[in-house]
Design an enzyme around this catalytic site. Structure first.
Site, short mmCIF file in Angstrom:
data_model
loop_
_atom_site.label_atom_id
_atom_site.label_comp_id
_atom_site.label_asym_id
_atom_site.label_seq_id
_atom_site.Cartn_x
_atom_site.Cartn_y
_atom_site.Cartn_z
N GLU A 12 10.76 7.68 -15.49
CA GLU A 12 12.13 7.55 -15.95
C GLU A 12 12.45 6.13 -16.40
O GLU A 12 13.52 5.89 -16.96
CB GLU A 12 13.10 7.97 -14.84
CG GLU A 12 12.96 9.42 -14.42
CD GLU A 12 13.71 9.74 -13.14
OE1 GLU A 12 14.15 10.90 -13.01
OE2 GLU A 12 13.84 8.85 -12.28
N MET A 192 18.66 14.08 -6.41
CA MET A 192 18.27 13.79 -5.03
C MET A 192 18.65 12.41 -4.51
O MET A 192 18.32 12.09 -3.37
CB MET A 192 16.75 13.99 -4.87
CG MET A 192 16.28 15.42 -5.13
SD MET A 192 14.49 15.63 -4.89
CE MET A 192 14.32 15.30 -3.13
N ASP A 216 15.75 20.49 -16.33
CA ASP A 216 15.51 21.89 -16.00
C ASP A 216 16.82 22.51 -15.58
O ASP A 216 17.84 21.84 -15.47
CB ASP A 216 14.47 22.00 -14.87
CG ASP A 216 14.91 21.24 -13.61
OD1 ASP A 216 15.69 21.80 -12.82
OD2 ASP A 216 14.50 20.07 -13.43
#
Length: 250
Positions: A12, A192, A216
């Protein structure tokens, strides 16, 4: 003073370290922190790692050891709301912990001792991040070529839900979404780390802005979509968004 650029995973943040001017790596609290200049701004790049505890440790170190004046958190997330699809961009207005439950001592989702169940991002910094994203997409960076065609992202802003679990089933995704909605929340996506980062920034009074690209739909195919998106798209998204954000600060 510097801006912290925070991501959970190396993919990322791929390419940003290579762009740093006067780069210096400092190892602290078991982590590597890359200091330097990016698009004319002093920055510290760091990986939060996965999960709320690791993320809290990292952002606390950024604030206390490196004295950053603001935090930009980038990365990916799973879509929860029906309107949020793979490839879309979500600028966070705030975070809630979907797995926090201290009932009956406290209401569901409420953080003990804080009298609140969500931590909001900084309004001024979030406005800058929204302008950066609008400029980015309007300016011609209008999608990504992938194995399955071209992604044309839509920009959303709203609540993100954090928890210490990878949400990879439609049933779990629906349970999180419906539970939060029943408590008066409208979550757009799930990830998360963000709620922990937001809580630490709140305690230290450090402005936070956060943006997530939807990798997703947090359903039964999530693990496959996540890995493919992370490999093919995530680093390019982060690279463009971080650059556009830092240019807005100039």
């Amino acid at each position: 003073m510097a801006t912290a650029i925070l991501s959970a995973l190396a993919d990322e943040q791929s390419g940003l370290i290579e762009q740093l001017e006067a780069a210096e790596c400092i190892h602290h609290a078991g982590r590597d922190f890359w200091c330097g200049r990016l698009h004319g701004q002093r920055v510290v790049l760091a990986l939060s790692r996965i999960g709320k505890v690791s993320a809290a440790i990292t952002v606390a170190a950024l604030i206390e050891r490196f004295q950053v004046e603001r935090v930009l958190f980038t990365g990916v997330a799973g879509g929860l709301a029906p309107s949020v699809q793979v490839g879309d961009i979500v600028v966070a207005s705030g975070f809630v912990q979907h797995d926090l439950d201290v009932s009956p001592l406290y209401p569901r989702y409420q953080v003990p001792y804080y009298d609140r169940d969500r931590f909001d991002c900084d309004e001024a910094l979030t406005a800058i991040l929204l302008r950066a994203n609008n400029d980015l997409w309007v300016g011609g960076f209008a999608g990504f070529d992938t194995e399955n065609g071209r992604l044309l992202p839509k920009l959303h802003t709203g609540l993100l839900a954090s928890g210490d679990q990878f949400v990879g089933s439609a049933a779990k995704s629906a349970a999180i979404f419906n539970g939060l909605r029943a408590a008066g929340h409208e979550p757009l996506a799930v990830e998360m780390e963000g709620a922990a980062v937001a809580q630490v920034c709140f305690d230290h009074r450090v402005p936070l802005a956060a943006v997530r690209t939807i990798s997703d739909r947090a359903d039964d195919a999530a693990h496959l979509d996540f890995e493919r998106f992370l490999r093919d798209v995530a680093s390019r998204v982060a690279h463009e968004i971080v650059g556009a954000f830092l240019k807005q600060l100039s």
